[in-house]
Design a protein around this motif. Structure first.
Motif, PDB file in Angstrom:
ATOM      1  N   ALA A   1     -47.067 -19.980 -53.558  1.00  0.00           N
ATOM      2  CA  ALA A   1     -47.849 -19.440 -54.674  1.00  0.00           C
ATOM      3  C   ALA A   1     -49.312 -19.282 -54.279  1.00  0.00           C
ATOM      4  N   LEU A   2     -49.841 -20.249 -53.534  1.00  0.00           N
ATOM      5  CA  LEU A   2     -51.220 -20.150 -53.072  1.00  0.00           C
ATOM      6  C   LEU A   2     -51.385 -18.959 -52.135  1.00  0.00           C
ATOM      7  N   ALA A   3     -50.422 -18.737 -51.256  1.00  0.00           N
ATOM      8  CA  ALA A   3     -50.500 -17.596 -50.337  1.00  0.00           C
ATOM      9  C   ALA A   3     -50.543 -16.284 -51.105  1.00  0.00           C
ATOM     10  N   ASP A   4     -49.762 -16.176 -52.174  1.00  0.00           N
ATOM     11  CA  ASP A   4     -49.780 -14.952 -52.982  1.00  0.00           C
ATOM     12  C   ASP A   4     -51.145 -14.741 -53.622  1.00  0.00           C
TER      13      ASP A   4
ATOM     14  N   GLY B   1     -71.635 -16.866 -51.065  1.00  0.00           N
ATOM     15  CA  GLY B   1     -71.299 -15.621 -50.393  1.00  0.00           C
ATOM     16  C   GLY B   1     -70.643 -15.760 -49.042  1.00  0.00           C
ATOM     17  N   LEU B   2     -70.368 -17.001 -48.613  1.00  0.00           N
ATOM     18  CA  LEU B   2     -69.707 -17.217 -47.333  1.00  0.00           C
ATOM     19  C   LEU B   2     -68.189 -17.241 -47.522  1.00  0.00           C
ATOM     20  N   THR B   3     -67.475 -16.566 -46.650  1.00  0.00           N
ATOM     21  CA  THR B   3     -66.014 -16.587 -46.697  1.00  0.00           C
ATOM     22  C   THR B   3     -65.515 -17.893 -46.088  1.00  0.00           C
ATOM     23  N   ILE B   4     -64.541 -18.503 -46.735  1.00  0.00           N
ATOM     24  CA  ILE B   4     -63.963 -19.758 -46.248  1.00  0.00           C
ATOM     25  C   ILE B   4     -62.700 -19.459 -45.460  1.00  0.00           C
ATOM     26  N   VAL B   5     -62.672 -19.888 -44.208  1.00  0.00           N
ATOM     27  CA  VAL B   5     -61.517 -19.684 -43.333  1.00  0.00           C
ATOM     28  C   VAL B   5     -60.794 -21.015 -43.161  1.00  0.00           C
ATOM     29  N   SER B   6     -59.471 -21.004 -43.293  1.00  0.00           N
ATOM     30  CA  SER B   6     -58.681 -22.206 -43.036  1.00  0.00           C
ATOM     31  C   SER B   6     -57.268 -21.787 -42.660  1.00  0.00           C
ATOM     32  N   GLY B   7     -56.370 -22.775 -42.552  1.00  0.00           N
ATOM     33  CA  GLY B   7     -55.075 -22.509 -41.956  1.00  0.00           C
ATOM     34  C   GLY B   7     -53.872 -22.545 -42.870  1.00  0.00           C
ATOM     35  N   LEU B   8     -54.082 -22.589 -44.205  1.00  0.00           N
ATOM     36  CA  LEU B   8     -53.007 -22.561 -45.199  1.00  0.00           C
ATOM     37  C   LEU B   8     -52.053 -23.744 -45.070  1.00  0.00           C
ATOM     38  N   ALA B   9     -52.453 -24.809 -44.394  1.00  0.00           N
ATOM     39  CA  ALA B   9     -51.620 -26.005 -44.335  1.00  0.00           C
ATOM     40  C   ALA B   9     -51.776 -26.787 -45.638  1.00  0.00           C
ATOM     41  N   LEU B  10     -50.911 -27.769 -45.825  1.00  0.00           N
ATOM     42  CA  LEU B  10     -51.053 -28.656 -46.964  1.00  0.00           C
ATOM     43  C   LEU B  10     -52.324 -29.496 -46.794  1.00  0.00           C
ATOM     44  N   GLY B  11     -52.781 -30.115 -47.855  1.00  0.00           N
ATOM     45  CA  GLY B  11     -53.921 -31.015 -47.776  1.00  0.00           C
ATOM     46  C   GLY B  11     -55.251 -30.300 -47.820  1.00  0.00           C
ATOM     47  N   ILE B  12     -56.109 -30.571 -46.836  1.00  0.00           N
ATOM     48  CA  ILE B  12     -57.478 -30.058 -46.839  1.00  0.00           C
ATOM     49  C   ILE B  12     -57.497 -28.532 -46.811  1.00  0.00           C
ATOM     50  N   ASP B  13     -56.652 -27.911 -45.987  1.00  0.00           N
ATOM     51  CA  ASP B  13     -56.640 -26.450 -45.904  1.00  0.00           C
ATOM     52  C   ASP B  13     -56.373 -25.825 -47.268  1.00  0.00           C
ATOM     53  N   ALA B  14     -55.317 -26.289 -47.925  1.00  0.00           N
ATOM     54  CA  ALA B  14     -54.957 -25.724 -49.227  1.00  0.00           C
ATOM     55  C   ALA B  14     -56.069 -25.934 -50.240  1.00  0.00           C
ATOM     56  N   ALA B  15     -56.705 -27.102 -50.217  1.00  0.00           N
ATOM     57  CA  ALA B  15     -57.794 -27.379 -51.153  1.00  0.00           C
ATOM     58  C   ALA B  15     -58.979 -26.453 -50.897  1.00  0.00           C
ATOM     59  N   ALA B  16     -59.279 -26.198 -49.621  1.00  0.00           N
ATOM     60  CA  ALA B  16     -60.394 -25.307 -49.293  1.00  0.00           C
ATOM     61  C   ALA B  16     -60.123 -23.888 -49.780  1.00  0.00           C
ATOM     62  N   HIS B  17     -58.919 -23.390 -49.536  1.00  0.00           N
ATOM     63  CA  HIS B  17     -58.575 -22.055 -50.030  1.00  0.00           C
ATOM     64  C   HIS B  17     -58.672 -21.999 -51.552  1.00  0.00           C
ATOM     65  N   THR B  18     -58.132 -23.016 -52.216  1.00  0.00           N
ATOM     66  CA  THR B  18     -58.131 -23.035 -53.679  1.00  0.00           C
ATOM     67  C   THR B  18     -59.553 -23.052 -54.214  1.00  0.00           C
TER      68      THR B  18
ATOM     69  N   ARG C   1     -64.627 -28.684 -53.358  1.00  0.00           N
ATOM     70  CA  ARG C   1     -66.006 -28.520 -53.821  1.00  0.00           C
ATOM     71  C   ARG C   1     -66.881 -27.864 -52.759  1.00  0.00           C
ATOM     72  N   PHE C   2     -66.789 -28.326 -51.501  1.00  0.00           N
ATOM     73  CA  PHE C   2     -67.570 -27.694 -50.440  1.00  0.00           C
ATOM     74  C   PHE C   2     -67.201 -26.216 -50.318  1.00  0.00           C
ATOM     75  N   ALA C   3     -65.900 -25.912 -50.363  1.00  0.00           N
ATOM     76  CA  ALA C   3     -65.462 -24.523 -50.228  1.00  0.00           C
ATOM     77  C   ALA C   3     -65.969 -23.677 -51.384  1.00  0.00           C
ATOM     78  N   ALA C   4     -65.895 -24.205 -52.608  1.00  0.00           N
ATOM     79  CA  ALA C   4     -66.350 -23.452 -53.772  1.00  0.00           C
ATOM     80  C   ALA C   4     -67.846 -23.166 -53.682  1.00  0.00           C
ATOM     81  N   GLU C   5     -68.634 -24.154 -53.262  1.00  0.00           N
ATOM     82  CA  GLU C   5     -70.080 -23.946 -53.189  1.00  0.00           C
ATOM     83  C   GLU C   5     -70.456 -22.995 -52.057  1.00  0.00           C
ATOM     84  N   LEU C   6     -69.799 -23.119 -50.917  1.00  0.00           N
ATOM     85  CA  LEU C   6     -70.089 -22.207 -49.815  1.00  0.00           C
ATOM     86  C   LEU C   6     -69.658 -20.780 -50.142  1.00  0.00           C
ATOM     87  N   ALA C   7     -68.468 -20.643 -50.749  1.00  0.00           N
ATOM     88  CA  ALA C   7     -68.013 -19.309 -51.149  1.00  0.00           C
ATOM     89  C   ALA C   7     -68.856 -18.760 -52.282  1.00  0.00           C
TER      90      ALA C   7
END
Length: 385
Positions: free
Chosen positions: A200-203, A156-173, A147-153
């Motif tokens: 699949a998320l990376a793609d 107009g803000l780009t969300i940066v994270s590390g593609l790890a499982l858990g919080i990172d993946a949720a932020a990217h999604t 939710r935080f990532a969706a609202e920030l993005a």
């Protein structure tokens, strides 16, 4: 050390890019030594043409010989493989002299010599916020990150994270599909799928956002890669938000690096009983800013950096809480009212709501299926939202 290099469109000059790759791929040379050479001689082509006497003023004799020698078969093959990779649609190698190099990275203590990028390279220059946290996140933590990532993005803000499982993946999604979209910084070669569960998320990120790595093609997921990766996550962003972090979490490394780089650090508080809140609470005690909504972050960013969304309080998300439910038994509503926001064991919960074991178990099952509570280790329950 801030380098002043002439901007060169390396993707249009294979010879220039090959020189960058040749310098970057010399084993054991290291990025710090490379930057010293660039500061002294200029672009990589000039470094590679320097005399041994000049090189030995900056390098041990063995390393000076490696820099001055023609590439052997192994190094030559690695250079050609990288050039072939970069020639594919949607791929790029961005060097320190490239106008598209992320400007914020130029000011960190150890900027990468070059970056391998899949996707929208323009996002590397966009205003960004990093969102990081536990790989073993709770369902509530995952929801908060998305939710935080969706609202920030969405602002107009780009969300940066590390593609790890858990919080990172949720932020990217959460950020995918929003105007700001997302950047994933990985700790392997960009041709490596890691973790495999996020393939699949990376793609999807490579299509709608971008993936970036400083590591050569084929680089495996070595443990020491990830702390170094973290400096790029914070370095690409104006601020870092930590959501769920244990006391020894790698996310605390990212937060420390962010502070050292002059970035704002934000942390989402949690229950005093949750191990995954301890890292966030520690950050808050050390000066990180406590956040409850995206507005708390936007208020701290420079004016005009993002459009302001309409953030929702954490406890008012659609589909959560009694008011958000269309159904549910009276027992389930009673359990929700009795549960509070801290984890609670069955005996305590039964005493609060006055239900027998069978009725309590049925109510908890309903609430779990509806995604309103989750069971924690030790038969404790915690409400979500």
């Amino acid at each position: 050390m801030t380098l002043q290099l002439p901007h060169v469109a390396d993707d249009e000059d294979p010879a220039a890019l090959a020189a960058w790759l040749r310098l970057a791929l010399i084993d054991d040379l290291g990025s710090a030594a490379c930057r010293r050479l660039l500061a002294r001689f200029g672009l990589p082509g000039q470094v590679l043409r320097a005399s041994q006497a000049a090189l030995r003023e900056l390098l041990p004799p063995r390393m000076a010989e490696l820099v001055g020698a023609r590439p052997n078969a192994v190094l030559g093959a690695r250079i050609q493989a990288a050039l072939a990779w970069a020639a594919q649609p949607g791929h790029a190698i961005v060097t320190l002299a490239d106008a598209g190099y992320p400007p914020l990275l130029l000011n960190i203590p150890d900027p990468p010599l070059l970056l391998y990028v899949r996707g929208r390279t323009a996002l590397l220059q966009a205003p960004a916020v990093a969102v990081v946290g536990s790989r073993n996140a709770t369902r509530q933590g995952v929801e908060h990150a998305a939710r935080f990532a969706a609202e920030l993005a969405g602002a107009g803000l780009t969300i940066v994270s590390g593609l790890a499982l858990g919080i990172d993946a949720a932020a990217h999604t959460g950020a995918l599909g929003e105007p700001g979209s997302t950047v994933a910084v990985i700790g392997t070669g960009i041709d490596i799928d890691y973790p495999a569960g996020n393939r699949a998320l990376a793609d999807r990120i490579a299509q709608a956002g971008c993936i970036v790595s400083e590591y050569a093609l084929g680089a495996p997921p070595l443990a020491h890669h990830f702390p170094r990766r973290n400096r790029l996550i914070s370095g690409l962003a104006r601020a870092v938000l930590v959501i769920e972090a244990a006391a020894q979490s790698g996310s605390l490394i990212t937060a420390r690096l962010a502070a050292e780089q002059g970035r704002d650090v934000f942390a989402l508080p949690g229950s005093i009983h949750s191990p995954l809140a301890k890292g966030c609470h520690r950050l808050i005690r050390e000066g990180a800013k406590l956040v409850e909504t995206t507005q708390d972050i936007l208020d701290e960013l420079p004016a005009g950096l993002a459009a302001v969304p309409a953030p929702r309080p954490l406890d008012c998300q659609p589909g959560h809480g009694i008011a958000g439910q269309q159904g549910g038994s009276a027992d389930a509503r009673l359990v929700m009212q009795a549960m509070g926001h801290d984890p609670v064991d069955l005996d305590t919960l039964a005493a609060r709501c006055g239900l027998g074991p069978a009725c309590l178990a049925d109510a908890l099952l309903v609430l779990e299926l509806e995604g309103r509570v989750e069971m924690l280790p030790g038969a404790h329950y915690r409400r979500l939202g």
